[in-house]
Scaffold this motif. Structure first.
Motif, PDB file in Angstrom:
ATOM      1  N   LYS A 149     -22.354 -42.447  16.016  1.00  0.00           N
ATOM      2  CA  LYS A 149     -23.264 -42.332  14.874  1.00  0.00           C
ATOM      3  C   LYS A 149     -22.757 -43.163  13.690  1.00  0.00           C
ATOM      4  O   LYS A 149     -23.541 -43.803  12.987  1.00  0.00           O
ATOM      5  CB  LYS A 149     -23.407 -40.864  14.481  1.00  0.00           C
ATOM      6  N   GLU A 150     -21.447 -43.170  13.495  1.00  0.00           N
ATOM      7  CA  GLU A 150     -20.863 -43.962  12.409  1.00  0.00           C
ATOM      8  C   GLU A 150     -21.070 -45.459  12.675  1.00  0.00           C
ATOM      9  O   GLU A 150     -21.419 -46.217  11.767  1.00  0.00           O
ATOM     10  CB  GLU A 150     -19.380 -43.645  12.251  1.00  0.00           C
ATOM     11  N   GLN A 151     -20.883 -45.885  13.920  1.00  0.00           N
ATOM     12  CA  GLN A 151     -21.099 -47.290  14.263  1.00  0.00           C
ATOM     13  C   GLN A 151     -22.558 -47.685  14.035  1.00  0.00           C
ATOM     14  O   GLN A 151     -22.839 -48.772  13.525  1.00  0.00           O
ATOM     15  CB  GLN A 151     -20.696 -47.538  15.716  1.00  0.00           C
ATOM     16  N   GLN A 152     -23.465 -46.800  14.395  1.00  0.00           N
ATOM     17  CA  GLN A 152     -24.882 -47.066  14.148  1.00  0.00           C
ATOM     18  C   GLN A 152     -25.159 -47.172  12.653  1.00  0.00           C
ATOM     19  O   GLN A 152     -25.958 -48.006  12.225  1.00  0.00           O
ATOM     20  CB  GLN A 152     -25.744 -45.971  14.757  1.00  0.00           C
ATOM     21  N   ALA A 153     -24.505 -46.342  11.856  1.00  0.00           N
ATOM     22  CA  ALA A 153     -24.687 -46.385  10.408  1.00  0.00           C
ATOM     23  C   ALA A 153     -24.222 -47.723   9.840  1.00  0.00           C
ATOM     24  O   ALA A 153     -24.862 -48.284   8.943  1.00  0.00           O
ATOM     25  CB  ALA A 153     -23.949 -45.225   9.740  1.00  0.00           C
ATOM     26  N   TYR A 154     -23.115 -48.269  10.375  1.00  0.00           N
ATOM     27  CA  TYR A 154     -22.653 -49.591   9.944  1.00  0.00           C
ATOM     28  C   TYR A 154     -23.706 -50.661  10.258  1.00  0.00           C
ATOM     29  O   TYR A 154     -24.005 -51.502   9.421  1.00  0.00           O
ATOM     30  CB  TYR A 154     -21.338 -49.968  10.636  1.00  0.00           C
TER      31      TYR A 154
END
Length: 151
Positions: free
Chosen positions: A27-32
């Motif tokens: 989810k954090e990678q998608q947010a980036y």
């Protein structure tokens, strides 16, 4: 018998924690990625707007017969810089984060002036570099909020 049951519960818990941390990381990678794409789209449209009203222009740009903006900046440099910015401020508390945003916004003034001297960027005589300071400050805060929303 008790020892076996206890180990089974621990291994289940450990597996669940690994899945949750993997999900959080994804989810954090998608947010980036979302924040980088957002910054690219916003940067491109802002450049199109300001070039369109004649506040600045880019004498040196890729495919000048097609694009009026510097697509190397809006599609490459800006998103990569935003990812680096988000990576750093994501690990900071609020005061250092605010100082970082102010520092970057101030640095933009000097970067723009250097780009003008190198011929990559020309502002209208009425342009005030304070516009860039406040514009980038607002831009970075909004990008940070988008990142946090999707994280």
């Amino acid at each position: 018998m008790k020892n076996t049951a206890r180990q089974w519960k621990k291994s289940n818990l450990s597996s669940l924690q690994k899945r949750q941390s993997s999900l959080e990381r994804s989810k954090e990678q998608q947010a980036y990625v979302i924040a980088a794409l957002f910054s690219s789209v916003v940067g491109t449209y802002l450049d199109l707007f300001f070039v369109g009203i004649g506040m600045y222009h880019f004498p040196m740009r890729l495919f000048p017969e097609i694009f009026t903006v510097n697509i190397a900046f809006t599609l490459l440099i800006l998103p990569v810089s935003v990812i680096l910015f988000l990576y750093l401020v994501n690990r900071m508390r609020i005061l250092p984060r605010c100082i970082m945003i102010l520092t970057i916004s101030t640095a933009v003034i000097f970067i723009e002036k250097a780009a003008e001297k190198l011929g990559g960027f020309i502002h209208h005589p009425d342009w005030n570099h304070a516009y860039s300071f406040f514009g980038y400050m607002l831009f970075l805060v909004i990008v940070w909020r988008v990142f946090r929303f999707f994280k």
